[in-house]
Design an enzyme around this catalytic site. Structure first.
Site, short mmCIF file in Angstrom:
data_model
loop_
_atom_site.label_atom_id
_atom_site.label_comp_id
_atom_site.label_asym_id
_atom_site.label_seq_id
_atom_site.Cartn_x
_atom_site.Cartn_y
_atom_site.Cartn_z
CG ASP A 226 -2.05 0.85 1.22
OD1 ASP A 226 -2.13 1.67 0.31
OD2 ASP A 226 -2.91 0.73 2.12
CD1 TRP B 32 -8.77 -7.98 -4.68
CD2 TRP B 32 -8.27 -8.01 -6.86
NE1 TRP B 32 -9.88 -7.58 -5.37
CE2 TRP B 32 -9.61 -7.59 -6.70
CE3 TRP B 32 -7.75 -8.10 -8.14
CZ2 TRP B 32 -10.41 -7.27 -7.80
CZ3 TRP B 32 -8.55 -7.79 -9.22
CH2 TRP B 32 -9.87 -7.37 -9.05
CG ASP B 33 -5.72 -5.87 1.29
OD1 ASP B 33 -6.58 -6.55 1.87
OD2 ASP B 33 -4.69 -5.46 1.85
CB CYS C 5 -4.87 -9.90 0.80
SG CYS C 5 -4.55 -9.05 2.36
CG ASP D 260 -3.61 -7.91 8.17
OD1 ASP D 260 -3.09 -8.34 7.12
OD2 ASP D 260 -4.43 -6.96 8.19
#
Ligand code: GLA
Length: 750
Positions: free
Chosen positions: A380, A490-491, A539, A561
């Protein structure tokens, strides 16, 4: 293999359904044998047999699910169960393959709908069965009076015996109907005492395996969140209890006993209901979550349910998970049947969070390459005005303050270093502080005029809308076309709230639960087609979107996480009951750990992560020379045995559950030429040594040589011994202390 037997296609079968039902009843009353009119359908695969039949009323009734029967064994034809006093008609006491709500059904329905005239009674009866090759069959059902047709699909995998089931609901009425509940399948187990295993969790605490006796009533596992969810996973396993009395603890056996398991391939709201009926049978119903569901089917339209996979093993939970792993590798993953081993990745998220820039990423890339990392992933922070989680989502252009020359110099550098390049995206989300939201405030899920609840300062884009779908597909295609990107993380960092879709008529708005997910799958499928070399990770703030639906389009997942290596032992244990270690990404991060403040050695962290697909997520700028040397040595060792670890047969030798002081796993390659063992002493008390390690799954007659990756055995342990010795005599590890780890492999010599 499919068999369908004793099919007397008498002229009676072609009579109208109502008439036929009446005829059957008449025959019964006259003492006629059912074998003459009953139809039995049988599917064989692996070590299991599944059979269902048509009973005298025309209902589709489950007949058998379990260990494989002899090829000539007959299966007792379907026959409805009697009324249970005046309170329960045979319609509710008789198990059905796909029970519709009507005619006094009190058990969980597979299908419930409302017709345009207010009628809500639906009674499905058998019309015909169409085999398709030897492994598949389609069965058509129809309401006794109205033009509602349901096609049930069955396909069995000849290798694992895993059965894929789904339904297609078709409206051939002249008016629309609203489907309020639609399961993919119902599974039935005969009266016995059973234990249920299922997975629950929360953010940074996913994959807890729960086990409980199945008692009267229903246990519901579900997500109402619009996505799979961290809180429960769409998987179950049911073991037959061999306990002598109900007071004994309900623990499913790891390596022995009968297990029935299932996994639902859906990444939207889902529900699995496990019912213990009044007649002591167990029924499992799974599919779309009926909560807030209401799918309007116009005349001529049909609704396809997700697929519900089910399987059987007589080798306990361990045997069940080994079958499922094999099936996922061979049939689910996008690169099936032989997906590439996951590259060892480096990801900078825990090191830099949003503070990514060209120089910083390049410096980390150099260090990552020096220890043998294969893939460098920037997380990110690289796009839009993304300084923190308050802004930027939705604006997928490269941030020019952080990357004034674009991404190319960094990507080139990563390539020169011998790695490929991956990038983080969160396509389905938008921050209100973004150009995209300022331009298209109507693109998010919301109810007109109502507040829009934010989570992590973001809102969910309504992927059900074609314009939103096209925007997402477009920017991703552009990103992958313009940059040499091998991998997308890909979150998806929040769940739904206010799931409104006011651009379509009111009675179609609830279709959002289905169309959103279908469009997500379509974008992923299209992207993979256009960019066949790109690999994708699913994700969702960790393990919030892991299911067999998304796994058709993604190569790996981020299980949590929480990267604490001790917590990960039990999470990884839980994870592997449902999913293969091939897809289970596991990073080595910093100590003390940010979440638990626990301190552990780099070796312990490495060995914990090496049980899955290895990654490094530590701040390499803080490492000393010894750390680099340790990581380099262990990554090389990992590479040399990775295939066995992630593709072999997994045996859970000592469970890490309930914060166990000791734990150990073993994976054995399918040819039994190699086994890899990991052992963890998490706390040593009262001077107790590590339990004797008796291995499993080896060839007893072969000779295996022991090679240490880390650790040592007690003096006198042979270097070479037979499979029988490693499995029966066992070896004694010299492993004591807090958070200590050992690993070795055995290789067949002859
Ligand atoms: C989620 C992911 C993390 C990281 C952050 C970035 O929480 O699970 O791994 O990518 O988002 O914002």
């Amino acid at each position: 293999m499919l068999r369908y037997g004793v099919m007397t296609k008498s002229p009676k079968m072609r009579l109208s359904l109502t008439l036929r039902a009446t005829l059957f009843l008449t025959l019964l009353a006259a003492g006629s044998t059912m074998a003459q009119t009953a139809q039995v359908f049988r599917l064989d695969g692996g070590n299991s047999t599944y059979a269902f039949g048509v009973n005298e009323r025309g209902d589709l009734q489950p007949l058998y699910w379990g260990g494989r029967l002899g090829p000539h064994d007959s299966i007792r034809p379907a026959h409805s169960l009697p009324e249970m006093a005046s309170f329960d008609s045979p319609y509710t006491t008789t198990p059905q393959e796909y029970a519709s709500w009507g005619a006094g059904l009190f058990a969980e329905p597979a299908l419930k709908l409302t017709f345009a005239d207010g009628n809500r009674d639906l009674v499905l009866r058998f019309v015909r069965a169409t085999p398709n090759g030897s492994q598949s069959i389609e069965v058509l059902l129809k309401d006794i009076l109205r033009e509602i047709y349901v096609t049930l699909h069955y396909t069995i995998d000849p290798d694992s015996g895993v059965l894929a089931r789904s339904a297609s609901i078709e409206n051939r009425e002249k008016q629309p109907v609203v489907v309020e509940q639609a399961a993919a399948a119902q599974w039935t187990l005969p009266p016995a005492r059973y234990t249920l295993s299922y997975l629950t969790g929360r953010w940074a605490g996913e994959w807890t395996l729960n086990q409980e006796q199945i008692l009267g009533g229903a246990r519901v596992i579900e997500s109402r969140r619009g996505t799979t969810g961290h809180q429960a996973n769409p998987w179950f396993a049911i073991s037959r209890d061999t306990r002598q009395n109900a007071a004994a603890p309900a623990i499913a056996d790891e390596e022995h006993g009968e297990i029935w398991f299932g996994a639902l391939a859906w990444s939207g709201s889902w529900r699995i209901t496990i019912e213990h009926t009044q007649l002591d049978a167990v029924r499992v119903t799974g599919g779309f979550n009926p909560f807030d569901f209401g799918y309007k089917l116009k005349p001529g339209e049909h609704l396809e349910t997700p697929v519900f996979y089910g399987g059987y093993s007589d080798q306990g939970l361990g045997g069940a998970s080994r079958l499922l792993h094999r099936f996922e590798i061979a049939h689910i993953l996008p690169q099936a049947p032989d997906p590439k081993l996951r590259p060892v990745i480096y990801n900078s998220w825990e090191a830099t969070e949003f503070n990514v820039n060209e120089a910083g990423q390049m410096a980390l890339a150099e260090k990552a390459a020096s220890i043998g990392v294969d893939r460098f992933v920037m997380d990110d922070g690289w796009f839009g005005q993304r300084k923190n989680d308050h802004a930027g989502l939705g604006d997928w252009y490269v941030n020019s303050d952080k990357f004034p020359r674009g991404l190319k110099p960094l990507i080139d550098k990563v390539h020169v270093l011998g790695m490929d390049f991956g990038l983080w995206v969160e396509p389905e989300m938008v921050n209100p502080d973004s150009d995209l939201y300022r331009k298209h405030p109507d693109w998010v899920l919301n109810f007109s005029g109502r507040p829009r609840s934010e989570s992590r300062n973001q809102l969910v884009l309504n992927l059900a809308r074609p314009d939103v779908r096209d925007y997402i597909a477009g920017f991703l295609d552009k990103l992958l076309t313009e940059n040499d990107i091998a991998f997308l993380k890909w979150d998806y960092n929040r769940n739904w709230s206010e799931p409104g879709w006011d651009q379509v008529p009111v009675d179609e708005q609830k279709r959002v639960y289905v169309e959103f997910i279908r469009n997500l799958y379509a974008i992923l499928a299209d992207l993979r087609k256009k960019h066949p070399k790109v690999e994708i990770e699913s994700c969702s703030g960790g393990g919030g979107r892991v299911d067999l639906g998304i796994l058709r389009y993604t190569d790996e997942v981020w299980p949590s996480d929480n990267t604490d290596p001790f917590d990960r032992l039990s999470m990884q244990d839980g994870f592997t009951y449902a999913y293969t270690p091939q897809i289970m990404m596991a990073w080595v991060t910093d100590s003390p750990h940010w979440h638990n403040h626990r301190s552990t050695s780099l070796t312990y962290r490495m060995l914990s992560s090496m049980q899955g697909s290895l990654g490094i997520g530590a701040n390499l700028n803080h490492w000393i020379a010894e750390d680099f040397a340790t990581a380099k040595r262990l990554i090389a060792a990992y590479h040399s045995v990775q295939r066995t670890i992630v593709r072999g047969d997994l045996y859970r030798i000592i469970s890490p559950r309930d914060s166990s002081q000791m734990s150990a796993t073993e994976t054995v390659s399918s040819d039994k030429n190699q086994a890899v063992v990991f052992a963890f002493a998490n706390a040593t008390t009262e001077g107790r040594g590590f339990p004797l390690l008796q291995l499993q799954g080896l060839d007893p007659d072969a000779e295996y040589k022991l090679t240490w990756i880390e650790g040592k055995s007690w003096p006198g342990t042979p270097e070479n011994a037979s499979g029988a010795w490693w499995m029966r005599h066992g070896l004694q590890l010299d492993l004591r202390g807090d958070f200590q780890a050992a690993s070795f492999h055995l290789d067949r010599q002859r």
